[in-house]
Design a protein around this motif. Sequence first.
Motif, mmCIF file in Angstrom:
data_model
loop_
_atom_site.group_PDB
_atom_site.id
_atom_site.type_symbol
_atom_site.label_atom_id
_atom_site.label_comp_id
_atom_site.label_asym_id
_atom_site.label_seq_id
_atom_site.Cartn_x
_atom_site.Cartn_y
_atom_site.Cartn_z
ATOM 1 N N ARG A 195 4.863 -3.280 1.350
ATOM 2 C CA ARG A 195 5.413 -1.985 1.067
ATOM 3 C C ARG A 195 6.236 -2.073 -0.191
ATOM 4 O O ARG A 195 6.378 -1.020 -1.183
ATOM 5 N N GLY A 196 7.064 -3.093 -0.485
ATOM 6 C CA GLY A 196 7.894 -3.245 -1.476
ATOM 7 C C GLY A 196 7.020 -3.310 -2.819
ATOM 8 O O GLY A 196 7.719 -3.007 -3.772
ATOM 9 N N PHE A 197 6.008 -3.979 -2.966
ATOM 10 C CA PHE A 197 5.454 -4.412 -4.132
ATOM 11 C C PHE A 197 4.340 -3.736 -4.475
ATOM 12 O O PHE A 197 3.604 -3.838 -5.745
ATOM 13 N N ILE A 198 3.767 -2.575 -3.551
ATOM 14 C CA ILE A 198 2.614 -1.848 -3.964
ATOM 15 C C ILE A 198 2.649 -1.197 -5.031
ATOM 16 O O ILE A 198 1.513 -0.563 -5.689
ATOM 17 N N ALA A 199 3.667 -0.382 -5.267
ATOM 18 C CA ALA A 199 3.874 0.725 -6.319
ATOM 19 C C ALA A 199 5.079 0.077 -7.496
ATOM 20 O O ALA A 199 5.896 -0.660 -6.925
ATOM 21 N N ARG A 227 -4.992 9.652 -0.831
ATOM 22 C CA ARG A 227 -5.018 8.848 0.402
ATOM 23 C C ARG A 227 -5.940 7.821 0.467
ATOM 24 O O ARG A 227 -5.610 6.602 0.895
ATOM 25 N N ALA A 228 -7.078 8.147 0.131
ATOM 26 C CA ALA A 228 -8.208 6.943 0.120
ATOM 27 C C ALA A 228 -7.696 5.875 -0.716
ATOM 28 O O ALA A 228 -7.732 4.735 -0.384
ATOM 29 N N GLU A 229 -7.457 6.236 -1.798
ATOM 30 C CA GLU A 229 -7.072 5.039 -2.940
ATOM 31 C C GLU A 229 -5.764 4.374 -2.336
ATOM 32 O O GLU A 229 -5.885 2.973 -2.499
ATOM 33 N N ALA A 230 -4.824 5.091 -1.965
ATOM 34 C CA ALA A 230 -3.523 4.346 -1.447
ATOM 35 C C ALA A 230 -3.839 3.446 -0.464
ATOM 36 O O ALA A 230 -3.358 2.275 -0.216
ATOM 37 N N ALA A 283 -6.777 1.820 0.189
ATOM 38 C CA ALA A 283 -7.538 0.854 0.025
ATOM 39 C C ALA A 283 -6.599 -0.224 -0.994
ATOM 40 O O ALA A 283 -6.769 -1.147 -0.635
ATOM 41 N N ARG A 284 -5.562 0.228 -1.536
ATOM 42 C CA ARG A 284 -4.832 -0.665 -2.255
ATOM 43 C C ARG A 284 -3.805 -1.493 -1.218
ATOM 44 O O ARG A 284 -3.708 -2.542 -1.386
ATOM 45 N N ALA A 285 -3.449 -0.539 -0.257
ATOM 46 C CA ALA A 285 -2.771 -1.285 0.689
ATOM 47 C C ALA A 285 -3.575 -2.426 1.591
ATOM 48 O O ALA A 285 -2.933 -3.310 1.705
ATOM 49 N N ALA A 286 -4.656 -2.161 1.855
ATOM 50 C CA ALA A 286 -5.573 -3.003 2.556
ATOM 51 C C ALA A 286 -5.792 -4.400 1.580
ATOM 52 O O ALA A 286 -5.763 -5.639 2.138
ATOM 53 N N ALA A 287 -5.809 -4.288 0.304
ATOM 54 C CA ALA A 287 -6.317 -5.026 -0.485
ATOM 55 C C ALA A 287 -4.684 -6.123 -0.566
ATOM 56 O O ALA A 287 -4.883 -7.450 -0.543
ATOM 57 N N LEU A 288 -3.682 -5.418 -0.827
ATOM 58 C CA LEU A 288 -2.331 -5.973 -0.865
ATOM 59 C C LEU A 288 -2.037 -6.932 0.565
ATOM 60 O O LEU A 288 -1.539 -8.084 0.527
ATOM 61 N N LEU A 289 -2.309 -6.466 1.693
ATOM 62 C CA LEU A 289 -2.270 -6.954 2.867
ATOM 63 C C LEU A 289 -3.076 -8.131 3.107
ATOM 64 O O LEU A 289 -2.690 -9.134 3.640
ATOM 65 N N ALA A 290 -4.374 -8.085 2.528
ATOM 66 C CA ALA A 290 -5.160 -9.162 2.606
ATOM 67 C C ALA A 290 -4.772 -10.251 1.506
ATOM 68 O O ALA A 290 -4.743 -11.525 2.270
ATOM 69 N N ARG A 291 -4.117 -9.999 0.600
ATOM 70 C CA ARG A 291 -3.607 -11.089 -0.348
ATOM 71 C C ARG A 291 -2.407 -11.838 0.404
ATOM 72 O O ARG A 291 -2.355 -12.958 0.131
ATOM 73 N N ILE A 311 2.140 2.304 6.632
ATOM 74 C CA ILE A 311 3.301 1.895 6.193
ATOM 75 C C ILE A 311 3.487 1.558 4.703
ATOM 76 O O ILE A 311 4.301 1.783 3.811
ATOM 77 N N VAL A 312 2.572 0.909 4.270
ATOM 78 C CA VAL A 312 2.198 0.021 3.050
ATOM 79 C C VAL A 312 1.784 1.032 2.128
ATOM 80 O O VAL A 312 2.540 0.964 0.768
ATOM 81 N N ALA A 313 1.022 1.985 2.225
ATOM 82 C CA ALA A 313 0.363 3.065 1.575
ATOM 83 C C ALA A 313 1.383 4.219 1.056
ATOM 84 O O ALA A 313 1.573 4.675 0.000
ATOM 85 N N ALA A 314 2.497 4.190 1.730
ATOM 86 C CA ALA A 314 3.495 5.399 1.776
ATOM 87 C C ALA A 314 4.181 5.529 0.453
ATOM 88 O O ALA A 314 3.951 6.367 -0.169
#
Length: 232
Positions: free
Chosen positions: A165-169, A125-128, A130-138, A113-116
């Motif tokens: 999801r709102g802040f990732i991109a 896909r892999a980069e998206a 990884a960045r989603a996981a980092a933001l969820l961890a934050r 949901i966050v990577a979309a």
Amino acid sequence: MSPVLAIEGLGKGFTLHLQGGLSFPVLRGETLALMPGECVALAGPSGAGKSTLLRCVAGNYGASEGRILIRHRGAMHDLAAADARLMREIRAETLGHVSQFLRVIPRVPALDIVAAPLLARGAGRAEARARAAALLARLNLPERLHHLPPTTFSGGEQQRVNLARGFIAPNTVLLLDEPTASLDARNREVVVALIAEAKRAGTAILGIFHDTEVRDRVADRLHAVEPLEPAA
Ligand SMILES: Nc1ncnc2c1ncn2[C@@H]1O[C@H](COP(=O)(O)OP(=O)(O)OP(=O)(O)O)[C@@H](O)[C@H]1O
Ligand SMILES: [Mg+2]
């Protein structure tokens, strides 16, 4: 500098089909412009129409009158008159929306949901992920939850997925409806920092913040939404 969002004479009324088609106005003549990097908070009493205004900009409600101009691919487009294809394109590239409640899609894990939004902007896909996981961890979402659909998440956990999801991109314009309503103090601080970073990156933010302490820290100015007198 010219605005990235210009709301001009926005009006919105509702028709109550269960009450013989009775119509009543909620917004009239709303006019507001946002510059890049600026955060404007909607203020006004409960029921004045703050969420309605945000939903009109998000495209969830059609405007009854007026224009909602947004800068997309270098030109101004009227969201109030945009067809479905243009609206999808603007949502994918230009306009982010953190609604008050996460619309949970069954079976889709939080991470996807966050990577979309990153995938929609062409990331791999892999980069998206990884960045989603980092933001969820934050946002302090435990890793064991990343791979689960948020259906059973608590209110605050769902809100953090929605925020990620709102802040990732990067967005030109970001709409925030009560972004800290279900959060504890630690996660509220993370959201304040994310808003500050988005502003520095040039995102214009239009938000509703019932938490006045958060509002005073993030908003550059307030826009009052006044309740309309019901027509006699
Ligand atoms: N879909 C709808 N159909 C009919 N009336 C609606 C609809 N959405 C909102 N309203 C009405 O419009 C008015 C404004 O509602 P809105 O949710 O925008 O208020 P608000 O300023 O966000 O209030 P709050 O601070 O309580 O969230 C209310 O009287 C509400 O009942
Ligand atoms: Mg509201």
